[in-house]
Design an enzyme around this catalytic site. Structure first.
Site, PDB file in Angstrom:
ATOM      1  N   ASP A  47      45.863  38.892  46.966  1.00 22.96           N
ATOM      2  CA  ASP A  47      46.028  39.958  45.983  1.00 22.96           C
ATOM      3  C   ASP A  47      47.518  40.238  45.827  1.00 22.96           C
ATOM      4  O   ASP A  47      48.348  39.365  46.093  1.00 22.96           O
ATOM      5  CB  ASP A  47      45.255  41.208  46.451  1.00 22.96           C
ATOM      6  CG  ASP A  47      44.656  42.004  45.299  1.00 22.96           C
ATOM      7  OD1 ASP A  47      45.420  42.411  44.415  1.00 22.96           O
ATOM      8  OD2 ASP A  47      43.428  42.224  45.297  1.00 22.96           O
ATOM      9  N   HIS A  85      47.309  47.060  43.488  1.00 22.11           N
ATOM     10  CA  HIS A  85      45.991  46.446  43.342  1.00 22.11           C
ATOM     11  C   HIS A  85      45.426  46.018  44.691  1.00 22.11           C
ATOM     12  O   HIS A  85      44.264  46.290  45.031  1.00 22.11           O
ATOM     13  CB  HIS A  85      46.108  45.249  42.395  1.00 22.11           C
ATOM     14  CG  HIS A  85      44.813  44.685  41.910  1.00 22.11           C
ATOM     15  ND1 HIS A  85      44.103  43.740  42.620  1.00 22.11           N
ATOM     16  CD2 HIS A  85      44.105  44.913  40.775  1.00 22.11           C
ATOM     17  CE1 HIS A  85      43.013  43.409  41.935  1.00 22.11           C
ATOM     18  NE2 HIS A  85      42.988  44.104  40.811  1.00 22.11           N
ATOM     19  N   SER A 119      37.319  43.894  39.947  1.00 21.93           N
ATOM     20  CA  SER A 119      38.212  43.844  41.114  1.00 21.93           C
ATOM     21  C   SER A 119      37.810  44.881  42.151  1.00 21.93           C
ATOM     22  O   SER A 119      38.009  44.694  43.352  1.00 21.93           O
ATOM     23  CB  SER A 119      39.661  44.102  40.695  1.00 21.93           C
ATOM     24  OG  SER A 119      40.205  43.006  40.016  1.00 21.93           O
TER      25      SER A 119
END
Length: 816
Positions: A153, A200, A372
């Site tokens: 990520d 994220h 996600s």
């Protein structure tokens, strides 16, 4: 070689590209006999390294001689090259061991949407409660202890209060060891320690393991440990970083990239990233993870609500992907739908993905939405399961089967599939309590036995065990079955197979014991059914006859004859055939004794009356080169005779670079769709409507010509030595023969190898002027072979009266 790569050489920036070789290590053979996850990882690493060393040797010497920088990767058998010009690329492409050369792509992260958080439930986030994780913590005592999860990520803020304690690099005394626990292949972080410049990765990791002392319980498996790879430099993930990340996951290294340790690989890896186009460039990495016992968890994409929007790598058969549902258990509008690779149902499962609150850099928390956010729930569910049931640890097929079987069914067949397994929800909504209940728990035993019928062993029988655990297996060719890893207790065995009477038996499983479960089943009264399958072309050799509603399938022999046995009763038989110019045949049968049937396959026709013939055919070339280049455009051509199409006659047309010919207006639309469609293009022939590209060094161009003599001439349009925009560089050719007698023929050469060259993303057929009628031979199916031809002819005896040669533009919208 990709068109995008050639464009790159026109720029002043440094050229970076990938050279992929045409072979791969046999990792499945390498792990055969490995007993532990550490042994499996070591075997995968060694097999990949050894194979790359052998097969890349000549290529690496050539790159050294050229004086260009390069990096070798074993996990995909590829070399990244930095520097060099178009001439070097051409020399490399000519090497026998080189399969393809591609640009250095960047995959964009599916952008999550910030949202308002929902209220927590009993101190935990709604999403954690919705999949019943707290029940597993309390009733089964598993919080993921002993399991290591990883994410590829944007990085992780390792000092975040929700994540610091569960970081595997935390020494527990205020110090940290980042060796083997953190990898930053692009050196994007300011120091040799985990960072997250986007937020994220910190958010997805918080959904997996997040738990802080102030009551922010965001993680599904707060007892698991985590490690991380910064595979995404920012909101994009470079091909180099993602491949390096995938390789490091199998064999983590120290901070200097040295001393690989497959024994320190994670158990589960979360991938909340992906994109298109579909080129399967990450597939070998997922294969290696599975062989090493690492569960591959992916998001399915945020391109819904359209069907066929699942993204790579989540859409692979060998990936386990998650879709997203909201607090009302409704599928999220943005959640990508399947189907996936080879028609696979995608997503595999769905998890909470809307308004999911989790950790973000700076020590805070935010709610975000996206698949996600859904995938980490599935990743953490695997951690809970493996912590609770060590017998399943690193057994990926068994784990996938349990996830599938325990999901809460969600009926939505709008994109295909069934109520229980569809391309919207997958197998359904994730439920970790059901998962925990279905898992084997010590003490354990097993059942094994032999199923017989009429004195013979019965293969393919379904054996269902119901008791403390529910399991379903099938007998092998020898009639034997084994059900391992059963919790101790009493079980009822039920044995069934079509054409047999279901039989049952009661069996007790003891600690570390193997109970015997031999069962005999009786046949039901049956009779022989024979028949033949034919068409206007004669016997349909190889036709597949399916008895609807049963597992019975028969294949016709060379004379079109078939034979099977059916229980007495009423049936519908449906027949399919490889010749796409023929429709499906069907008939009904009342089986009261020996029965004989004849099935006729009809010629497939459109409304106007076009039909077709297909089979081996000589390839025909043109001799006049058109000016089409690159990957788009259309050129007008004057026809040597009037051409009839759907009752109208035309004296000119436009040849498209993307494998189409239109007669009322030019088309440069390379996004093929199903036909008929009212959107442009219309009045068209589609020999191979898809994204094609022309490399001049391979004499790739469009040629026209005329063959034959009047009144039996054919106008030739040849797309010569083209490549598919997203293919691996294989050249192929397509020709359209437009007959003076009203026939239309398509011919194909070198349409072998990669599925794209065989038509897997192409429309093949022809269409009328207003998009209300068409003969669609195939749509996005790899049906073409080398030296293959399709000829269309009309069953009408004449062109409609009053038709005159015409050429008139129409005002239509572009096809989307």
């Amino acid at each position: 070689m990709e068109e995008r790569l050639l464009r790159q050489f026109d720029d002043s920036r440094e050229n970076t590209f990938w050279v992929y070789l045409d072979s791969a290590a046999d990792i499945n053979a390498a792990v055969d006999g490995a007993r532990t996850k550490a042994e499996r990882g070591a075997a995968v690493y060694k097999a990949g390294k050894d194979h790359a060393r052998r097969t890349q040797a000549g290529l690496l010497r050539a790159l050294d001689a050229a004086g260009v920088a390069h990096t070798s990767y074993w996990i995909v058998n590829a070399v990244q090259v930095k520097g060099g010009d178009e001439k070097l690329v051409e020399k490399l492409a000519a090497r026998a061991e080189v399969a393809r050369i591609e640009t250095d792509d960047v995959i964009q992260l599916p952008e999550p949407v910030k949202a308002a958080a929902h209220k927590r439930v009993a101190g935990v986030e709604w999403n954690v409660d919705r999949i019943n994780a707290p029940k597993v913590w309390d009733e089964f005592g598993s919080r993921g202890e002993g399991i290591v999860v990883a994410n590829i990520d944007t990085g992780v803020e390792y000092t975040h209060p929700a994540l610091e304690a569960s970081y595997r690099g935390n020494n527990g005394d205020g110090t940290f060891n980042h060796n083997y626990n953190w990898f930053d292949p692009s050196n994007s972080c300011p120091a040799a320690e985990p960072c997250d410049n986007m937020g994220h990765g910190t958010h997805t990791m918080g959904t997996m393991t997040g738990d802080d002392a102030s009551g922010n319980r965001t993680g599904v498996a707060p007892g698991a440990s985590w490690m991380a790879v910064k595979g995404c430099e920012s909101n994009g993930c470079s091909e180099q970083s993602l491949i390096a990340a995938g390789q490091w996951i199998v064999a983590p290294t120290d901070l200097n990239g040295q001393n690989p340790r497959p024994d320190l690989a994670p158990d589960v890896v979360n991938n909340s990233w992906g994109g298109t186009p579909i080129t399967y460039w990450y597939q070998k990495i997922v294969d290696s993870w599975r062989a090493a016992g690492i569960f591959p968890s992916f998001s399915n994409g945020n391109s819904g609500s359209d069907c066929n929007t699942a993204i790579e790598p989540g859409m692979y058969v060998n990936s386990y992907s998650s879709g997203s549902f909201d607090i009302d258990n409704a599928i999220s509008d943005f959640s990508s739908r399947g189907a996936g690779e080879k028609g696979e149902i995608k997503p595999n499962i769905s998890a909470p993905g809307e308004n999911v609150r989790s950790s973000v850099p700076g020590g805070g928390y935010e709610a975000m939405s996206g698949t996600s956010m859904a995938s980490p729930h599935t990743t953490a569910a695997v951690a809970l399961l493996w912590s609770l049931s060590p017998e399943l640890e690193n057994d990926i097929p068994a784990t996938e089967a349990l996830l599938d079987r325990t999901a809460i069914d969600a009926d939505d067949t709008s994109c295909g599939g069934t109520a229980a397994d569809n391309n919207v929800f997958g197998e359904g909504r994730l439920d970790v309590t059901a998962l925990a209940k279905a898992a084997p728990h010590a003490p354990l035993g097993a059942i094994q036995g032999v199923i017989t019928s009429d004195g013979a062993r019965l293969p393919g029988a379904e054996v269902v065990a119901q008791g403390p655990l529910d399991r379903t297996v099938h007998t092998g060719a020898d009639g034997k079955y084994t059900i391992p890893l059963l919790s101790v207790g009493d079980y009822k065995i039920s044995v069934s197979k079509y054409g047999h009477v279901t039989a049952t038996a009661d069996i007790s499983v003891t600690d570390e014991g193997t109970a015997t479960g031999d069962v005999t089943v009786a046949k039901v009264p049956s009779a022989k059914v024979t028949g033949s399958v034919s068409s206007s072309r004669g016997p349909a050799a190889g036709a597949v006859v399916t008895v609807v509603g049963t597992p019975v399938v028969a294949t016709a022999d060379a004379q079109g004859n078939f034979e099977t046995t059916l229980p007495l009763g009423s049936y519908e038989l449906s027949t399919s055939y490889s010749d796409l110019c023929l429709g499906r045949g069907s008939t009904t049968a009342e089986v009261t004794g020996e029965t004989v049937l004849d099935i006729r396959l009809p010629d497939k026709t459109d409304t106007f009356g076009y039909t077709c013939d297909a089979g081996p055919a000589d390839f025909v070339t043109g001799d006049h080169k058109l000016g089409l280049t690159g990957d788009s455009g259309a050129e007008k051509v004057e026809l040597p005779f009037p051409v009839s199409l759907y009752g109208e006659s035309y004296t000119s047309g436009w040849v498209s670079a993307d494998g189409a010919i239109t007669f009322t207006e030019p088309s440069t639309d390379d996004e093929n769709t199903a036909i008929p469609s009212s959107s442009a293009p219309n009045t068209a022939l589609y020999p191979f409507w898809d994204q094609l590209f022309y490399l001049p060094q391979f004499d790739a161009a469009v040629y026209t010509g005329v063959v034959g003599t009047a009144p039996n001439r054919s106008y030739v349009v040849e797309w010569r030595n083209v490549i598919h925009m997203w293919g691996h560089g294989e050249r192929f050719s397509v020709t359209a023969l437009i007959g003076e007698d009203g026939t239309i023929s398509y011919r194909y050469k070198d349409t072998v190898g990669d599925f794209l060259e065989a038509g897997a993303q192409a429309t093949i057929g022809l269409e009328n002027a207003d998009g209300t009628d068409a003969f669609q031979y195939s749509l996005n199916k790899p049906v073409l072979t080398d030296r293959f031809g399709i000829t269309f002819r009309t069953t009408k005896t004449r062109v409609d009266s009053g038709s005159m040669p015409r050429e008139k533009p129409r005002d239509t919208g572009a096809r989307h």
